[in-house]
Write a protein that holds these residues in place. Structure first.
Motif, PDB file in Angstrom:
ATOM      1  N   LEU A 107       0.853  -1.195   0.000  1.00  0.00           N
ATOM      2  CA  LEU A 107       0.000   0.000   0.000  1.00  0.00           C
ATOM      3  C   LEU A 107       0.888   1.245   0.000  1.00  0.00           C
ATOM      4  O   LEU A 107       0.670   2.173  -0.755  1.00  0.00           O
ATOM      5  N   TYR A 108       1.907   1.227   0.863  1.00  0.00           N
ATOM      6  CA  TYR A 108       2.877   2.335   0.849  1.00  0.00           C
ATOM      7  C   TYR A 108       4.202   1.919   1.467  1.00  0.00           C
ATOM      8  O   TYR A 108       4.261   0.962   2.236  1.00  0.00           O
ATOM      9  N   PRO A 147      -6.116  10.610   5.823  1.00  0.00           N
ATOM     10  CA  PRO A 147      -4.769  11.027   6.235  1.00  0.00           C
ATOM     11  C   PRO A 147      -3.908  11.648   5.118  1.00  0.00           C
ATOM     12  O   PRO A 147      -2.950  12.355   5.416  1.00  0.00           O
ATOM     13  N   VAL A 148      -4.246  11.393   3.863  1.00  0.00           N
ATOM     14  CA  VAL A 148      -3.470  12.033   2.793  1.00  0.00           C
ATOM     15  C   VAL A 148      -3.495  13.558   2.942  1.00  0.00           C
ATOM     16  O   VAL A 148      -2.588  14.263   2.496  1.00  0.00           O
ATOM     17  N   HIS A 164       6.070  14.082   6.527  1.00  0.00           N
ATOM     18  CA  HIS A 164       5.325  14.334   7.761  1.00  0.00           C
ATOM     19  C   HIS A 164       4.951  13.013   8.428  1.00  0.00           C
ATOM     20  O   HIS A 164       5.013  11.953   7.801  1.00  0.00           O
ATOM     21  N   THR A 169       1.463  11.755  10.227  1.00  0.00           N
ATOM     22  CA  THR A 169       0.078  12.091  10.592  1.00  0.00           C
ATOM     23  C   THR A 169      -0.176  11.661  12.029  1.00  0.00           C
ATOM     24  O   THR A 169       0.033  10.500  12.386  1.00  0.00           O
ATOM     25  N   THR A 179       5.232   8.475   5.391  1.00  0.00           N
ATOM     26  CA  THR A 179       5.116   7.854   4.066  1.00  0.00           C
ATOM     27  C   THR A 179       6.193   8.404   3.131  1.00  0.00           C
ATOM     28  O   THR A 179       6.385   9.625   3.069  1.00  0.00           O
ATOM     29  N   HIS A 215       3.963   6.828  11.213  1.00  0.00           N
ATOM     30  CA  HIS A 215       4.942   6.620  10.142  1.00  0.00           C
ATOM     31  C   HIS A 215       5.066   7.875   9.291  1.00  0.00           C
ATOM     32  O   HIS A 215       4.192   8.755   9.339  1.00  0.00           O
ATOM     33  N   ARG A 226       7.019  17.735   1.815  1.00  0.00           N
ATOM     34  CA  ARG A 226       5.769  17.075   2.190  1.00  0.00           C
ATOM     35  C   ARG A 226       5.958  16.051   3.318  1.00  0.00           C
ATOM     36  O   ARG A 226       4.971  15.509   3.837  1.00  0.00           O
ATOM     37  N   PHE A 271       3.320   6.399  -1.678  1.00  0.00           N
ATOM     38  CA  PHE A 271       2.023   5.733  -1.637  1.00  0.00           C
ATOM     39  C   PHE A 271       1.892   4.939  -2.932  1.00  0.00           C
ATOM     40  O   PHE A 271       1.913   5.515  -4.018  1.00  0.00           O
TER      41      PHE A 271
END
Ligand code: ACK
Length: 222
Positions: free
Chosen positions: A10-11, A164-165, A153, A155, A71, A69, A151, A74
């Motif tokens: 998924l990521y 969460p995106v 980060h 969450t 990312t 986490h 970007r 994604f």
């Protein structure tokens, strides 16, 4: 073939080790608890509630996240653009399951999300997709002109119904304002650092001492 596609997660990302997850979770809670008691914040609660001067409990407003986490890519099990290329990158393979020290340099809150900004090192940027910021351009027009890694980060929580995106997009929006020269309004020196308000419910706390968060580079399959 289909089997190969199933191997894409998924990521990919850095997963905070459990000891530091607790620390970051507590710091975030403390911040939210303090923020909603500040007079400066109370003046702007309508950004969150649509009503003037309403009491707001930020700890309840946000649904906090486990599995903290950062990312990197994604992939959506291979369906996202560039997913396969990323999964096959040599640096991704080389660093898979290595532990890194992430630097959490700021906390931010918007009516949609609460998150931590991650300041990546040169080495960590080797794992950062070159188009991560540009991909956000349709939502945050200035994103493509921000430095690589902007970007990045963690969450920490989302308001009800928010995906969460959104956290990374909220961060990009604040950084775009800074880049345009908007200083924001320095509201208060807190114990954790200096708190700035950027309008429309956007708050940024620059940490006096960045949080060093050991994190394993790995991937997530649901
Ligand atoms: O908090 P996050 O970084 O935001 O971690 C989750 C993770 O992937 C699993 O949903 C992030 N995510 C979801 N969709 C996207 C996307 N289109 N681009 C970048 N990150 C995404 C989400």
């Amino acid at each position: 073939g289909p089997l190969e596609e199933m191997a894409i997660p998924l990521y990919f990302g850095w997963f905070l080790l459990s000891s530091v997850q607790v620390k970051v979770g507590c710091t975030s809670m403390d911040f939210l608890k303090t923020l909603d008691t500040l007079e400066a914040f109370k003046k702007h609660t309508s950004d969150f509630t649509g009503k003037e001067e309403m009491e707001l409990d930020l700890e309840q407003y946000f649904e906090t996240k486990g599995n903290l986490h950062c990312t990197t890519k994604f992939c959506d099990y291979g369906k996202a653009e560039g997913a396969k290329e990323y999964a096959e990158k040599q640096t991704v393979k080389d660093f898979y399951s290595s532990v890194f020290e992430l630097s959490l340099s700021a906390l931010f809150v918007t009516p949609r999300t609460v998150g931590a900004r991650v300041s990546l090192t040169e080495e960590q940027l080797l794992l950062w997709p070159g188009d991560a910021e540009k991909e956000a351009e349709s939502v945050v027009p200035a994103a493509a002109s921000l430095p690589l890694g902007s970007r990045a980060h963690v969450t920490l929580g989302c308001a009800e119904g928010v995906d969460p995106v959104q956290t990374g997009l909220d961060l990009l929006e604040i950084l775009a304002l800074q880049q345009e020269g908007q200083q924001g309004e320095l509201v208060e020196e807190m114990e954790l650092g200096s708190l700035t308000y950027y309008g429309k419910g956007r708050w940024l706390l620059s940490l006096r001492e960045p949080i060093c968060a050991p994190a394993c580079f790995s991937s997530y399959y649901k």
